[in-house]
Design a protein around this motif. Structure first.
Motif, PDB file in Angstrom:
ATOM      1  N   ILE A  24       0.837  -1.206   0.000  1.00  0.00           N
ATOM      2  CA  ILE A  24       0.000   0.000   0.000  1.00  0.00           C
ATOM      3  C   ILE A  24       0.866   1.248   0.000  1.00  0.00           C
ATOM      4  O   ILE A  24       0.676   2.176  -0.795  1.00  0.00           O
ATOM      5  N   MET A  25       1.836   1.280   0.890  1.00  0.00           N
ATOM      6  CA  MET A  25       2.650   2.486   1.030  1.00  0.00           C
ATOM      7  C   MET A  25       3.646   2.624  -0.118  1.00  0.00           C
ATOM      8  O   MET A  25       3.947   3.742  -0.543  1.00  0.00           O
ATOM      9  N   GLU A  26       4.137   1.518  -0.644  1.00  0.00           N
ATOM     10  CA  GLU A  26       5.059   1.603  -1.778  1.00  0.00           C
ATOM     11  C   GLU A  26       4.352   2.182  -3.003  1.00  0.00           C
ATOM     12  O   GLU A  26       4.919   3.009  -3.721  1.00  0.00           O
ATOM     13  N   ASP A  27       3.113   1.774  -3.225  1.00  0.00           N
ATOM     14  CA  ASP A  27       2.341   2.326  -4.338  1.00  0.00           C
ATOM     15  C   ASP A  27       2.164   3.835  -4.169  1.00  0.00           C
ATOM     16  O   ASP A  27       2.301   4.596  -5.126  1.00  0.00           O
ATOM     17  N   ALA A  28       1.855   4.261  -2.950  1.00  0.00           N
ATOM     18  CA  ALA A  28       1.681   5.698  -2.683  1.00  0.00           C
ATOM     19  C   ALA A  28       2.990   6.454  -2.895  1.00  0.00           C
ATOM     20  O   ALA A  28       3.004   7.547  -3.465  1.00  0.00           O
ATOM     21  N   TRP A  29       4.072   5.862  -2.457  1.00  0.00           N
ATOM     22  CA  TRP A  29       5.394   6.490  -2.583  1.00  0.00           C
ATOM     23  C   TRP A  29       5.757   6.687  -4.050  1.00  0.00           C
ATOM     24  O   TRP A  29       6.218   7.743  -4.453  1.00  0.00           O
ATOM     25  N   LYS A  30       5.511   5.670  -4.849  1.00  0.00           N
ATOM     26  CA  LYS A  30       5.863   5.737  -6.270  1.00  0.00           C
ATOM     27  C   LYS A  30       4.971   6.681  -7.065  1.00  0.00           C
ATOM     28  O   LYS A  30       5.311   7.052  -8.179  1.00  0.00           O
ATOM     29  N   GLU A  31       3.830   7.062  -6.500  1.00  0.00           N
ATOM     30  CA  GLU A  31       2.959   8.028  -7.166  1.00  0.00           C
ATOM     31  C   GLU A  31       3.496   9.455  -7.072  1.00  0.00           C
ATOM     32  O   GLU A  31       3.080  10.319  -7.841  1.00  0.00           O
ATOM     33  N   ASN A  32       4.414   9.700  -6.151  1.00  0.00           N
ATOM     34  CA  ASN A  32       5.003  11.031  -6.018  1.00  0.00           C
ATOM     35  C   ASN A  32       5.798  11.360  -7.275  1.00  0.00           C
ATOM     36  O   ASN A  32       6.444  10.483  -7.855  1.00  0.00           O
ATOM     37  N   SER A  33       5.764  12.621  -7.681  1.00  0.00           N
ATOM     38  CA  SER A  33       6.522  13.011  -8.878  1.00  0.00           C
ATOM     39  C   SER A  33       8.025  12.938  -8.622  1.00  0.00           C
ATOM     40  O   SER A  33       8.803  12.662  -9.526  1.00  0.00           O
ATOM     41  N   VAL A  34       8.424  13.195  -7.406  1.00  0.00           N
ATOM     42  CA  VAL A  34       9.821  13.074  -6.994  1.00  0.00           C
ATOM     43  C   VAL A  34       9.813  12.300  -5.680  1.00  0.00           C
ATOM     44  O   VAL A  34       9.024  12.594  -4.791  1.00  0.00           O
ATOM     45  N   TYR A  35      10.671  11.314  -5.585  1.00  0.00           N
ATOM     46  CA  TYR A  35      10.719  10.578  -4.325  1.00  0.00           C
ATOM     47  C   TYR A  35      12.147  10.189  -3.970  1.00  0.00           C
ATOM     48  O   TYR A  35      12.995  10.038  -4.837  1.00  0.00           O
ATOM     49  N   THR A  36      12.373  10.080  -2.651  1.00  0.00           N
ATOM     50  CA  THR A  36      13.691   9.711  -2.130  1.00  0.00           C
ATOM     51  C   THR A  36      13.512   8.625  -1.078  1.00  0.00           C
ATOM     52  O   THR A  36      12.394   8.345  -0.642  1.00  0.00           O
ATOM     53  N   LYS A  37      14.615   8.090  -0.645  1.00  0.00           N
ATOM     54  CA  LYS A  37      14.570   7.050   0.387  1.00  0.00           C
ATOM     55  C   LYS A  37      14.362   7.626   1.782  1.00  0.00           C
ATOM     56  O   LYS A  37      14.285   6.881   2.756  1.00  0.00           O
ATOM     57  N   ASN A  38      14.250   8.939   1.890  1.00  0.00           N
ATOM     58  CA  ASN A  38      13.963   9.572   3.174  1.00  0.00           C
ATOM     59  C   ASN A  38      12.538  10.091   3.263  1.00  0.00           C
ATOM     60  O   ASN A  38      12.205  10.810   4.200  1.00  0.00           O
ATOM     61  N   ASP A  39      11.699   9.745   2.315  1.00  0.00           N
ATOM     62  CA  ASP A  39      10.305  10.165   2.346  1.00  0.00           C
ATOM     63  C   ASP A  39       9.569   9.446   3.471  1.00  0.00           C
ATOM     64  O   ASP A  39       9.911   8.310   3.836  1.00  0.00           O
ATOM     65  N   ILE A  40       8.541  10.096   3.984  1.00  0.00           N
ATOM     66  CA  ILE A  40       7.794   9.527   5.106  1.00  0.00           C
ATOM     67  C   ILE A  40       7.173   8.177   4.746  1.00  0.00           C
ATOM     68  O   ILE A  40       7.077   7.283   5.588  1.00  0.00           O
ATOM     69  N   GLU A  41       6.791   8.014   3.474  1.00  0.00           N
ATOM     70  CA  GLU A  41       6.242   6.727   3.041  1.00  0.00           C
ATOM     71  C   GLU A  41       7.258   5.604   3.238  1.00  0.00           C
ATOM     72  O   GLU A  41       6.890   4.497   3.620  1.00  0.00           O
ATOM     73  N   VAL A  42       8.519   5.904   3.006  1.00  0.00           N
ATOM     74  CA  VAL A  42       9.569   4.892   3.186  1.00  0.00           C
ATOM     75  C   VAL A  42       9.689   4.522   4.667  1.00  0.00           C
ATOM     76  O   VAL A  42       9.882   3.360   5.015  1.00  0.00           O
TER      77      VAL A  42
END
Length: 167
Positions: A24-42
């Motif tokens: 669930i959270m990985e899908d949400a994370w990948k929907e971000n236009s820019v994402y990093t390994k320090n995002d709250i979803e991670v």
């Protein structure tokens, strides 16, 4: 993101289906236009992964994931994702855990209401459903396998295989 968080916490606290939380959270994370390994979803992905590992007896993997989750989550205002800051204390206390004890995340009242609206049966359960303990072994991975094969084919076209060359 509220709907994603509702689903995440439902599966984390009610179902104890940590693998699904990760998805669930990985899908949400990948929907971000820019994402990093320090995002709250991670941070939430790693939190769920830590519980999955610990429940299966992988203490080292669980500890590693929980420490990373803690490092990420402490960078954020946790009330924005429906958690009280006391969750950081709970995570610290569990970093050296030797056995699986289901974490109870301190949700804000607003988050509890949002979850109950979507899932009237919501309650914090402590007994894991045996179906979820080794879920990674039982799930259908055909789409993942096909995506990997496609990626490999795109990198190394099949027409260029040694048996098809006409040297």
């Amino acid at each position: 993101m509220i709907d994603t968080l509702v689903e995440f916490y439902y599966y984390f606290l009610h179902e104890r289906h940590y693998f699904e939380c990760h998805e669930i959270m990985e899908d949400a994370w990948k929907e971000n236009s820019v994402y990093t390994k320090n995002d709250i979803e991670v941070g939430l992905i790693l939190l769920a992964t830590s519980q999955y590992h610990l429940r299966r007896g992988n203490k080292k993997g669980a500890r590693t994931c929980l420490k990373k989750a803690y490092q990420i989550l402490k960078m954020y205002s946790l009330s924005e994702i429906g958690l009280h800051d006391s969750v950081l204390y709970i995570l610290e206390e569990n970093m050296t855990s030797e056995e699986y004890v289901p974490l109870t995340l301190p949700l804000t009242n607003e988050m509890k209401e949002a979850i109950h609206k979507q899932h009237p049966d919501f309650s914090v359960k402590h007994a894991p459903d045996a179906r979820w303990i080794h879920f990674h072994r039982t799930r259908d991975r055909s789409d993942v396998i096909e995506a990997r094969l496609k990626s490999m084919r795109d990198k190394h076209p099949v027409d260029d295989t040694p048996d098809k060359r006409h040297d």
